[in-house]
Design a protein around this motif. Structure first.
Motif, PDB file in Angstrom:
ATOM      1  N   ALA A 100     -28.136  -3.736  -4.338  1.00 52.50           N
ATOM      2  CA  ALA A 100     -27.886  -2.797  -3.128  1.00 52.50           C
ATOM      3  C   ALA A 100     -26.511  -3.255  -2.545  1.00 52.50           C
ATOM      4  O   ALA A 100     -25.848  -2.410  -2.155  1.00 52.50           O
ATOM      5  CB  ALA A 100     -29.195  -2.720  -2.409  1.00 52.50           C
ATOM      6  N   VAL A 138     -22.990  -1.316  -1.892  1.00 52.84           N
ATOM      7  CA  VAL A 138     -22.408  -0.907  -0.701  1.00 52.84           C
ATOM      8  C   VAL A 138     -20.986  -1.597  -0.536  1.00 52.84           C
ATOM      9  O   VAL A 138     -20.057  -1.009  -0.236  1.00 52.84           O
ATOM     10  CB  VAL A 138     -23.326  -1.522   0.491  1.00 52.84           C
ATOM     11  CG1 VAL A 138     -22.594  -1.521   1.881  1.00 52.84           C
ATOM     12  CG2 VAL A 138     -24.667  -0.836   0.504  1.00 52.84           C
ATOM     13  N   ALA A 180     -17.364   0.760  -0.297  1.00 50.19           N
ATOM     14  CA  ALA A 180     -16.645   0.408   0.855  1.00 50.19           C
ATOM     15  C   ALA A 180     -15.119   0.251   0.088  1.00 50.19           C
ATOM     16  O   ALA A 180     -14.071   0.593   0.634  1.00 50.19           O
ATOM     17  CB  ALA A 180     -16.917  -0.903   1.473  1.00 50.19           C
TER      18      ALA A 180
END
Lengths: 264, 219
Positions: free
Chosen positions: B202, B206, B210
């Protein structure tokens, strides 16, 4: 927009710095053993279940916590020789302990052979289990998991047993090498190998498959040996850990996990 | 997950590594993009090595370079009174070196993308080269620099092979999240292995999202 982004980046750097400074502050108590409330034990993977039980007895007796680092005996030997902060080194093979002593990283007076490991054939449910090691030539055992003989004592024993049984050359290209004996057990348990040559101590409680003991005459004894490697305040509790392993309670634990326990 | 120590340690290690690899990486990237010096190709090859080398080989080299018998290891020991290897600091060194090439490669591309005419303007205005870098090149390249540093963070957070060799697997002290996952698998603790893997995956997703955001949006 540019300003808020700059603020965001500055904030991120600040967070990283704070976390980093926490890290260096915590680094100070990196040597938890030094205060005598904890010992760190480097132990061969076959010992995990028995040692975790033994540690409970030790902690109840002494009030000292035990942190384990499990791995293959060979890997841990290299770490001990290279200055890893372990108070006790428990190898599945006494030769590795001797190497650590020779390197000046352990106290020879504390060397103790406290149990002898046995190996078993282990196959998971859904496959007709072998009844003896010679059965491994059967093609239903497409892959055979053993620990890596170059640095894992149970791998050495597995190879010796296969050679003594006279089937090593026939099954050599079906071998899958585990990093250590726990890893080897995983490989067999996951079904990626139909059978594994595993430490009895790891499979004696495993209801997900069948195990068959391999006769001890087929391989050199797997001499579980411990030695105190810490020179600081961890040395005394580490010696106490060895004493508890040799006590009646300790011996009973090892016997329960299928080890043979030498006489006094 | 009953024990958060590995996750916390991983964030600490990755933070230090990101600061170290970020600072060194951007400097090296600038040097590679702008400098014309002998051995530039060699420098580039050396900082790229951690991507290509098996992590265990990297770990072995680090263990030999930082170990108790090496000059660096002995220097550290005389300064701090204990060995560098098998401490969180050793994990930080391993993570920094693993992260470095990701910073360097991304940052270098971003620096080379900056319009040389803009830098020329700053030079004509009389600014010395280091001011040109601070006023024009690095601010113009900031998206790429941030993306590189974020990638470096993700890589540092996930390092296993090199870390386990120089820092070992000592729960509560050097056991980072990836090592805790490995240990849980070995122990047959599937619940912990699953939770730890999911968490690491996870975080990685992320960070990568980004990074994509940063590199696609135009300034």
């Amino acid at each position: 927009m540019g300003g808020s982004r700059r603020t965001a980046i500055a904030l991120l750097v600040a967070v990283l710095c704070i976390v980093a400074s926490c890290a260096s502050a915590q680094d100070g108590d990196g040597q938890a053993s030094a205060d005598g409330t904890e010992i760190t034990v480097a132990a061969a993977s076959d010992l995990r279940p028995a040692f975790e039980e033994l540690a409970e007895v030790f902690t109840a007796d002494t009030g000292i916590d035990v942190t384990f680092s499990f791995g293959s005996s060979g890997l841990l030997r290299e770490q001990v020789i290279n200055g890893a902060p372990f108070d006790l080194y428990a190898s599945a093979n006494s030769e590795y302990v001797d190497a650590v002593i020779e390197a000046g990283a352990a106290d020879p007076a504390t060397r103790m052979h406290y149990a002898t490991g046995r190996v078993a054939l282990w196959s998971s449910e859904g496959i007709e289990p072998p009844t003896q090691i010679e059965d491994l030539v059967d093609p239903r055992f497409e892959h055979i998991a053993i620990a890596n003989p170059t640095h894992a004592p149970y791998g050495v024993a597995a190879e010796q047993a296969l050679r003594s049984a006279g089937i090593y050359d026939q099954i050599e290209d079906r071998l899958i090498l585990g990093e250590n004996i726990a890893d080897t057990h995983r490989i067999a348990e996951s079904g990626n190998a139909q059978v594994g040559i595993i430490a009895l101590s790891l499979v004696i409680d495993d209801d997900d498959g069948e195990h068959v003991l391999i006769p001890a005459e087929l391989h050199e004894p797997i001499t579980q040996t411990m030695v105190v490697t810490g020179s600081g305040t961890g040395a005394e509790p580490a010696a106490e850990f060895i004493a508890i392993a040799r006590s009646a309670e300790g011996r009973a634990i090892f016997e329960r996990y299928g080890f043979e326990v030498p006489d006094e | 997950m009953s024990d958060w120590a590995p996750l916390w340690l991983s964030f600490q290690v990755a933070s230090v590594a990101t600061l170290a690899a970020g600072a060194a990486g951007v400097a090296i990237a600038y040097l590679l993009a702008k400098g014309r010096f002998r051995g530039r190709g060699l420098l580039e090859a050396i900082v790229t090595l951690p991507i290509v080398l098996p992590p265990t080989v990297l770990g072995y080299y680090l263990l030999t370079t930082l170990g108790t018998n090496s000059p660096i290891g002995q220097g550290w020991e005389s300064l701090f009174g204990r060995p560098l290897v098998f401490t969180p600091a050793a994990a930080m060194v391993a993570a920094s070196i693993s992260a470095l090439p990701f910073v360097v490669r991304t940052a270098r591309a971003a620096i080379e993308d900056v319009d040389p005419r803009l830098e020329q303007v700053a030079r004509v205005a009389g600014h010395p080269e280091w001011r040109v870098a601070g006023l024009v090149t690095l601010p113009m390249a900031r998206r790429g620099l941030t993306a590189g540093i974020a990638l470096g963070f993700a890589r540092a957070l996930g390092d296993f092979g090199a870390t386990v060799m120089v820092a070992g697997n000592i729960p509560g002290r050097t056991q980072t999240m990836p090592i805790a996952v490995y240990d849980a698998v070995q122990a047959g603790d599937d619940a912990t292995a699953r939770a730890g893997s999911l968490l690491l995956a996870a975080v990685a997703v992320v960070v990568l999202l980004a990074v994509t955001q940063f590199s696609t949006r135009r300034a």
